[in-house]
Design a protein around this motif. Structure first.
Motif, short mmCIF file in Angstrom:
data_model
loop_
_atom_site.label_atom_id
_atom_site.label_comp_id
_atom_site.label_asym_id
_atom_site.label_seq_id
_atom_site.Cartn_x
_atom_site.Cartn_y
_atom_site.Cartn_z
N ILE A 120 0.87 -1.24 0.15
CA ILE A 120 0.15 0.10 -0.06
C ILE A 120 0.79 1.27 0.16
CG2 ILE A 120 -2.14 -1.13 0.93
CD1 ILE A 120 -1.15 -0.56 3.75
N GLN A 127 11.98 3.98 11.97
CA GLN A 127 11.73 4.30 13.49
C GLN A 127 11.90 3.31 14.54
OE1 GLN A 127 11.24 7.79 14.30
NE2 GLN A 127 11.82 7.94 12.21
N ASP A 307 -7.24 2.42 7.69
CA ASP A 307 -7.76 0.96 7.24
C ASP A 307 -9.20 0.79 7.17
OD1 ASP A 307 -5.12 0.25 7.82
OD2 ASP A 307 -5.35 -0.66 9.82
N ILE A 329 -1.53 8.61 5.29
CA ILE A 329 -0.97 7.84 5.88
C ILE A 329 0.12 7.01 4.99
CG2 ILE A 329 -0.61 5.74 7.56
CD1 ILE A 329 -1.92 8.28 8.82
N TYR A 330 -0.43 6.42 3.85
CA TYR A 330 0.00 5.74 2.84
C TYR A 330 0.24 6.50 1.51
CZ TYR A 330 0.37 2.15 6.29
OH TYR A 330 0.66 1.36 7.50
N1 EPU Z 1 6.71 4.66 9.00
C1 EPU Z 1 7.94 5.20 8.73
N2 EPU Z 1 8.84 4.75 9.37
C2 EPU Z 1 8.60 3.59 10.44
C3 EPU Z 1 7.62 3.13 10.53
C4 EPU Z 1 6.47 3.88 9.96
O1 EPU Z 1 8.05 5.91 8.06
O2 EPU Z 1 9.67 3.13 11.02
C5 EPU Z 1 5.44 5.38 8.34
C6 EPU Z 1 4.70 4.35 7.35
O3 EPU Z 1 5.46 4.24 6.13
C7 EPU Z 1 3.41 5.04 7.28
C8 EPU Z 1 3.20 5.66 8.58
O4 EPU Z 1 4.54 5.59 9.10
O5 EPU Z 1 3.49 5.87 6.23
C9 EPU Z 1 2.39 4.98 9.61
O6 EPU Z 1 3.01 3.65 9.83
P1 EPU Z 1 2.79 2.62 10.99
O7 EPU Z 1 4.09 2.39 11.34
O8 EPU Z 1 1.70 3.19 11.92
O9 EPU Z 1 1.91 1.43 10.29
P2 EPU Z 1 2.47 0.01 10.75
O10 EPU Z 1 2.57 -0.33 12.25
O11 EPU Z 1 3.15 -0.74 9.82
C10 EPU Z 1 -0.10 -0.58 11.25
C11 EPU Z 1 -1.26 -1.78 11.06
C12 EPU Z 1 -1.67 -1.09 9.59
C13 EPU Z 1 -2.08 0.34 9.68
C14 EPU Z 1 -1.24 1.52 10.25
C15 EPU Z 1 -1.81 2.66 10.61
C16 EPU Z 1 -0.47 -3.66 11.81
C17 EPU Z 1 -0.06 -4.93 11.93
N3 EPU Z 1 -0.56 -2.85 10.71
O12 EPU Z 1 0.87 -0.52 10.47
O13 EPU Z 1 -2.77 -2.09 9.33
O14 EPU Z 1 -2.66 0.73 8.37
O15 EPU Z 1 -0.75 0.78 11.49
O16 EPU Z 1 -2.73 2.71 11.37
O17 EPU Z 1 -0.66 -3.12 13.19
C18 EPU Z 1 -4.18 -3.20 7.94
O18 EPU Z 1 -4.68 -3.69 9.01
O19 EPU Z 1 -4.82 -3.38 6.66
C19 EPU Z 1 -2.95 -2.26 8.11
C20 EPU Z 1 -2.37 -2.06 6.84
#
Ligand code: EPU
Length: 422
Positions: A120, A127, A307, A329-330
């Motif tokens: 996505i 981080q 989501d 976000i994405y």
């Molecule tokens: N990001 C960075 N650096 C990092 C981590 C994240 O730049 O080290 C950016 C990402 O690229 C994104 C934003 O920060 O643009 C938010 O990412 P986040 O880390 O919050 O997402 P995630 O932990 O990878 C979880 C959910 C996702 C959901 C996002 C946002 C899990 C397993 N996944 O992902 O869920 O979209 O938080 O709420 O918890 C879904 O369920 O369909 C799904 C994709």
């Protein structure tokens, strides 16, 4: 053989749907059990693909991890005997990166394959790495394998996240639970799933304060125990069924939910003209089909979840007027638009903005899910469409929605899963 869904649209739905445990909480709590001091019993665990993958990963580390009831997973971490999590299954989903924080807390060392997950947009883990380094670990990435090691043990520190990240907040909390002293995470994510992980960590003996706010304090402890923990309900699953009811002029009650977690979705559905009633642990929505256009912007919690973005697009397609959706976000989360175009729908996309002019009629077509939430949106679209829709690549749906077909059939949907030769 591959699964596909055959959906006949146009039927109004009515009834109750029992919502399962939160995927994005449970995929962090299962690996968190790695650092527990004794047996953990997790309740309200949905049997989703990612959960079953994690069960296998824990077993590959030496843990006993078995379902003792349909939704109760018992994990014995005492038998874990390695910090090497490089089984190929690791690269099949996103949340596998949580083994890093957990193994690091337990062994001061961890080795894992870099994570996979829905395509996505860019999904870096800088981080997470910054957090581990701040706690005293060195991080090395080579040929798709990430190795993390704290030679002198983990020490609490203050970490400011440059971007609000669910994954980084949780991974740092996991590592911090095994660190000496206090770790402060600033600009932390506030999602309910983070609060659930914090409650689990508190249950096994760590001290976690401030989860659900932008500043989380974790005091690590070497004296960790086992716990029985019920996983919170899945707010995205619940929101998906609410969006379905709004789009399909239906009357659906989602049960076993925490309504406050659905505030942003409920506010938008009300703004569109749906009638919503909230109880202690249920939300009922009744839609008569007279929906108005609204503007949506995705934000970290308590904003509207990214989501939910694809699913909310379907009621907007059915609504009168021009709606805009801004995805914050994405950078590549409008892939559903291509599939919807096969159903006769026009949505204009420019970078992170989508413009939907409604109302438009959906017509059944053969479509292909490209990610988890896209699959949910296509199911909603199929149920609203004239004629028959066939959705391929159902494995995306199976990653996040337990027994979706059965739940939808129970409220009157004409939907079946079939196995086909590929
Ligand atoms: N990001 C960075 N650096 C990092 C981590 C994240 O730049 O080290 C950016 C990402 O690229 C994104 C934003 O920060 O643009 C938010 O990412 P986040 O880390 O919050 O997402 P995630 O932990 O990878 C979880 C959910 C996702 C959901 C996002 C946002 C899990 C397993 N996944 O992902 O869920 O979209 O938080 O709420 O918890 C879904 O369920 O369909 C799904 C994709």
């Amino acid at each position: 053989m591959a699964s596909r869904l055959r959906i006949k649209g146009g039927k109004k739905l009515s009834g109750k749907i029992n919502v399962g445990g939160a995927k994005n909480a449970v995929v962090a709590i299962i690996p968190a059990a790695i650092l527990a001091g004794d047996i953990c019993t997790l309740e309200n665990v949905p049997q989703l693909l990612d959960v079953l993958n994690f069960q296998k990963i824990l077993q590959s580390l030496g843990a006993e991890a078995e379902f003792i009831e349909e939704n109760t997973l018992r994990i014995n971490p005492n038998t874990i005997n390695t910090y090497d999590a490089t089984a190929p299954i690791m690269s099949e989903f996103r949340a596998s990166y949580y083994v890093l924080g957990s193994l690091l807390a337990r062994f001061n060392k961890a080795k894992a394959l870099l994570p996979g997950g829905c395509n996505i947009g860019l999904r870096p883990i800088d981080q997470h790495i910054k957090g581990f380094e701040a706690l005293g670990a060195t991080v090395d990435i080579n040929h798709g394998v990430i190795s993390v090691e704290a030679k002198n043990g983990l020490k609490g520190n203050t970490i400011y996240l440059d971007i609000v990240s669910v994954g980084a907040t949780i991974n740092i909390m996991l590592a911090a639970a095994g660190a000496e002293g206090v770790t402060v995470i600033e600009n932390a994510a506030r999602e309910p799933e983070i609060v659930d992980v914090a409650n689990f960590l508190t249950g096994i003996g760590a001290r976690v304060r401030g989860a659900g706010t932008g500043t989380i304090r974790v005091t690590g402890t070497p004296h960790r125990i086992g716990v029985t923990h019920p996983v919170i309900p899945d707010r995205i699953e619940a929101g998906t069924w609410l969006a379905l009811a709004a789009a399909n002029n239906s009357d659906i009650t989602v049960e076993n939910v925490i309504p406050v977690h659905l505030d942003a979705v409920i506010a938008k559905l009300k703004e569109m003209g749906a009638h919503v009633e909230e109880g202690e642990d249920y939300v009922r929505i009744v839609s008569n089909g007279n929906l108005k256009a609204v503007d949506l912007k995705t934000f970290p919690y308590p904003g509207l979840a990214t989501d939910m973005q694809s699913q909310m697009m379907i009621p907007l397609i059915r609504a009168e007027g021009v709606s805009t959706i801004i995805e914050n976000i994405y950078n590549n989360r409008f892939k559903v638009v291509n599939e919807l175009s096969k159903m006769g729908i026009k949505v204009k996309v420019d970078n992170n903005i989508a413009v939907v002019e409604g109302p438009q009629k959906l017509s059944g077509a053969i479509v292909r899910a490209t990610d988890l939430r896209c699959s949910a949106a296509l199911v909603i679209a199929g149920l609203c469409a004239e004629g028959e829709t066939i959705m391929e690549h159902v494995y995306h749906l199976d990653r996040g929605y337990e027994k979706a077909v059965e739940k939808l059939q129970a409220v009157g949907a004409d939907i079946i899963r079939e196995e086909v030769q590929i």
